[in-house]
Write an enzyme that holds these catalytic residues in place. Structure first.
Site, PDB file in Angstrom:
ATOM      1  N   CYS A 158       0.831  -1.206   0.000  1.00  0.00           N
ATOM      2  CA  CYS A 158       0.000   0.000   0.000  1.00  0.00           C
ATOM      3  C   CYS A 158       0.866   1.257   0.000  1.00  0.00           C
ATOM      4  O   CYS A 158       0.652   2.161  -0.806  1.00  0.00           O
ATOM      5  CB  CYS A 158      -0.954  -0.016   1.191  1.00  0.00           C
ATOM      6  N   TYR A 159       1.842   1.324   0.888  1.00  0.00           N
ATOM      7  CA  TYR A 159       2.713   2.504   0.905  1.00  0.00           C
ATOM      8  C   TYR A 159       3.488   2.653  -0.408  1.00  0.00           C
ATOM      9  O   TYR A 159       3.565   3.753  -0.954  1.00  0.00           O
ATOM     10  CB  TYR A 159       3.695   2.439   2.084  1.00  0.00           C
TER      11      TYR A 159
END
Lengths: 344, 344, 344, 344
Positions: free
Chosen positions: A148-149
């Site tokens: 996600c990051y």
């Protein structure tokens, strides 16, 4: 097409069910889970009450018999033990965990503190940052769906480093995430009364997404980089906002920065570059597969700043996985993903 | 001692009432406000139901007759029009707005887009960052109470720049604030449905607290600096967390960084340096006058990182103002401020 | 089919855009608004960045030329001034405001404190509680879309009163709503810092949705009722939970209560009766058109309890309006509404 | 006076530490805990960083040697096993759990599903609803501190039933609580992503606080009652709001209801009856020992409504326990409790 989901009792798995059951080319034929097998999925996730399927214990032969593609939404260290058996049986795999993202086993070991697959298999996996590696994804039978990051950070950063607008050796990424990124296993760090009205940083300089981002910058630019990356936990459920700071090269202005973003994503349906001066907000992509972006230039200090937002469970996990499925199959990239953001 | 509050109908003013009514040496003799004058304060702020005082329209002569000290918790551009008349009448002033923080009128004009006081009066004002300018505060009759972001940022940054542990020209401050910092005037940017479950950055590179921080670093080190500073709005009511990134000088380690913090605040009752490796959280200072701090070193990239948290309405506003009052009066610094953080 | 939206700059209007742009039989040909006319809708609502339409000032002739159906999502007291001109021009109308819900002008005047349409027109309007008045909606050219509280309350209450399982004269409805129900106009009552971590009741016994609920119970049962109804404001954006308390008639058990719910909604795609003992939660319907329900029996006190949850902006507003459109047009009830709840 | 706390690692225990360390007559001499014994309390609760005490395993002899009063903030079923040994050694006890609230063992067994103390000891315990049983508390050596829901509900309801303004047999209590009431042990029901932006009811008709409320109404009025009581979980950390519905007797008006509240609490420093028409809000008592109340009359339906709010961890737990200590010792009731609510 028949698909199965391994790890359907986590948040990423539940999002896959939400998206795939509306997908016009797909039928979910099996959902597998460990701790809650035997239960109807609707009991595990009441919002899926109208989905009539039972969680089953995973078995590779069974999955291969019932599915053409398997999504693995498992904790780190699990999928690398089951994917080889699926690939051998001709099943395509899209892995939402970190097991196949890093090309070097040693790097995985160091950052995850666990074992993962053989390097031959790691080499076979295609890193599914859809907007940047579409060609490779199209021919893949194993896709490593990005973290996600890294999704938010790389979509913001790659145009700038690729175009050489910023210095490679002075990049800081300050990332902020909602709590759903931590998964569904209860613990003090995700206990409501501890998190609500609270804000903190965590894993300072040691988050396992760091090598994934650095490896991908290198893949795009051919140059090694080191990122300072600090994630923060924000009292909200969904959403990641990455604030990316980089020293701009001489002569670069906000116009150059924004043009690089616009050019990189001109034909990418899920990346929206905001008008000049408008700051992206996480809620504007809530529940959708969009990444909203914009670039700014702090002329006083010579720093380029990119702000990128995604829904961590959609573009940062399940949505991008479906996008990768679409590309693997040669379907339109947006198939089944025409979900408007839910605002407010 | 008799004190009056101008601007008691804002959040900063209400916090002053909460703190000062419990202060053993102080009596609140008047509260002044503009839009709601004539109303009982308990009607404006029901939580203050047991405070029996009415909001009055401000008049300098009246204030001078009834108070020895006046706190001005007004919007930017107001207090500089009323404080001269108070000082002339021998009233001491503690200003919670930005009007007296910057030493140069031109800088104020540029960042606030308004006029402020004459430079002679600006010179007379003492910047009330209590832990760093205690001696000056002790003799002051006009204290400029620091901004919320500068308080958190400077308490974290000053020990490092003063000790020369980091490069001056490579400092990034990524700050995150709860919404109460935006005050009590309703608007779309603070409308619940727009802010809740949402996260954004704002005033990128142009926040009016930037020159305040740079001026104070120079005051402590004698060196000019330029900070890249971006504030973010977090869906919570109270709390600021500042993540400060600076390139460490050669040979500096986490131990050096933490020792600088520990040494700077060894005898400062409101600054708590966390044990090595422990990250401060905003909720741990909620409702209190504490600033919690810690330093980290990202050895891979050579960056020093400081995380500092405060309650923006207490240490970032009303609490520090009372701390300044205590110091001006020669009272114990903690008088009336022995409020344990409210957790959870 | 061509549809236009009046009031597109409010939350209900934005939800209509989200839903209708995905609707396979519909094209949005115009969006009208008052205060923000002339702006691109994407500027008013950044999450709709990919919707290329401008907000225009409303004109009935223009609307009639460009649309077959107009949705009016306006504040109380507005739509009754524009709908007659639309109906005259042969445009069908679905009104999301309260103007056409009450059959008696005098009742509207009393509870809303305003004027509304002539009673002949009020008689022409069909109350669009889709699950209960489907036949009437099918032939309607003017639908009064129900209020958010009445939708949740009536879906829970009607099966019990219709089947005569509870006493009519002892009904208490304690309703709780997220803040988006209060609309997008900023004010102190919806200011983030006032609402967050706060809980209150409001409009005790005087909420304008009361006569709407009572009128509808009478329409279904033929009997007059009086409800005690108190709404509460909960620190969340979306969702209504209604807890309905009614004295059960002798011999009634939980099984009877649940069977009444199950029977009433057996073929209704948007109402989900939970398994025995399972309490509905608002998040399980977030972003979707579902109403989740269950009934309980407190044997000690003889009280029947129904808990009903909806997303106030979907089933409580825009979603039910689209459902009504589908029914008016003879399309499948679920067309364009196959949105899985967004959880977590 | 020397006090010890058993169960200091829960939220109730932490609040006791926050309150008691500022109490002018008290010294905390020991904090006991089970799972985290051996750790500094500041490690368990970072907000208590400046409290220098270690969590120890409990031992009755040790506690009796070191403390004059012991607060037991333990889960249900624990304190009844340790309090007898403390009483025997002459230590006074204030129990924050449910073990000593119900007078009949059988009732405890039925609602808690566990064993508790002998009835002789239950008889010795004084129910510490401070505003109603002050005389009994003054002479007590064992106080059963009330539950959070009963505190809010009884303070609102008792004046009405005592004065005979409402019917005993038609009372509904719809209570809403923040999540901290569920304690500090992580679980799915208190997992941030499950609770945030979510609202639900729970323990419908079976909450263990029901017999406590009924027993106390009987203690005050001499009449048996049955309450319909449903608690709800609200996405906020602190605060309880109880909405109490009761059928008013003929002739009763809002004035009578409010007068009963005003009369009951005229000399009670911690109960604030709001002006007519003003609805209490939980945030107005946040962090304080206040209970804010008001009564309303729904003339259409003949129902009296009382809205009562408390901070569940203060007036609903630790604050009321300190209030009871003050009364037991003959100190001023407000000693150490002069905490203004933290708003916003």
């Amino acid at each position: 097409m028949r698909v199965a989901i391994l790890g359907a009792t986590g948040y990423g798995g539940a999002e896959l069910v939400r998206l795939l059951r509306r997908h016009p080319e797909v039928t979910i034929t099996a959902v597998y889970g460990h701790s809650q097998s035997g239960k109807p999925l609707a009991e595990v996730f009441p919002h899926l009450m109208d989905v009539d399927v039972e969680v089953e214990p995973f078995d590779a032969s069974d999955a291969a018999a019932r599915a053409d593609v398997v999504f693995t939404a498992t904790p780190a260290g699990v999928s690398h033990t089951v994917i080889p058996a699926l690939l051998e049986r001709g099943v395509r795999c899209i892995d939402l965990s970190g097991d196949f993202r890093l090309k070097r086993r040693e790097t995985y070991r160091q950052w995850y503190g666990k074992e993962t697959a053989e390097e031959a298999l790691l080499a076979r996996a295609v890193y599914g940052l859809a907007e940047w590696f579409a060609d490779a994804v199209r021919g893949a039978d194993l896709v490593a769906n990005p973290g996600c990051y890294p999704t938010a950070t790389l979509l913001g950063l790659l145009p700038l480093v690729k175009e050489g607008l910023v210095e490679d050796d002075d990049i800081v990424v300050d990332a902020k995430s909602g709590v759903s990124g931590a998964g569904r296993s209860p613990g003090l760090a995700t206990h409501f009364s501890e998190v609500n009205e609270n804000l903190t940083a965590y894993k300072i300089g040691v988050h396992q997404h760091i090598p994934e981002m650095e490896q991908t910058v290198t893949a795009v630019t051919g140059r090694a980089v080191r990122l300072t990356f600090i994630p923060h936990l924000v009292p909200m459920t969904r959403g990641i906002l990455a604030t990316i700071y980089a020293r701009a090269k001489a002569g670069v202005t906000e116009r150059h920065l924004r043009e690089a973003l616009v050019a990189a994503y001109a034909d990418k349906p899920f990346v929206r570059v905001r008008p000049a001066g408008v700051v992206p907000r996480t809620k504007d992509v809530y529940g959708s597969n969009y990444c909203d972006l914009n670039a700014f230039f702090d002329a006083r200090t010579g720093r380029a700043v990119v702000v990128a937002v995604i829904d961590n469970l959609v573009k940062g996990a399940a949505g991008q996985a479906v996008q990768n499925l679409n590309m693997m199959m040669g379907w339109p990239e947006t198939l089944g993903l025409d979900l408007g953001p839910v605002f407010p």
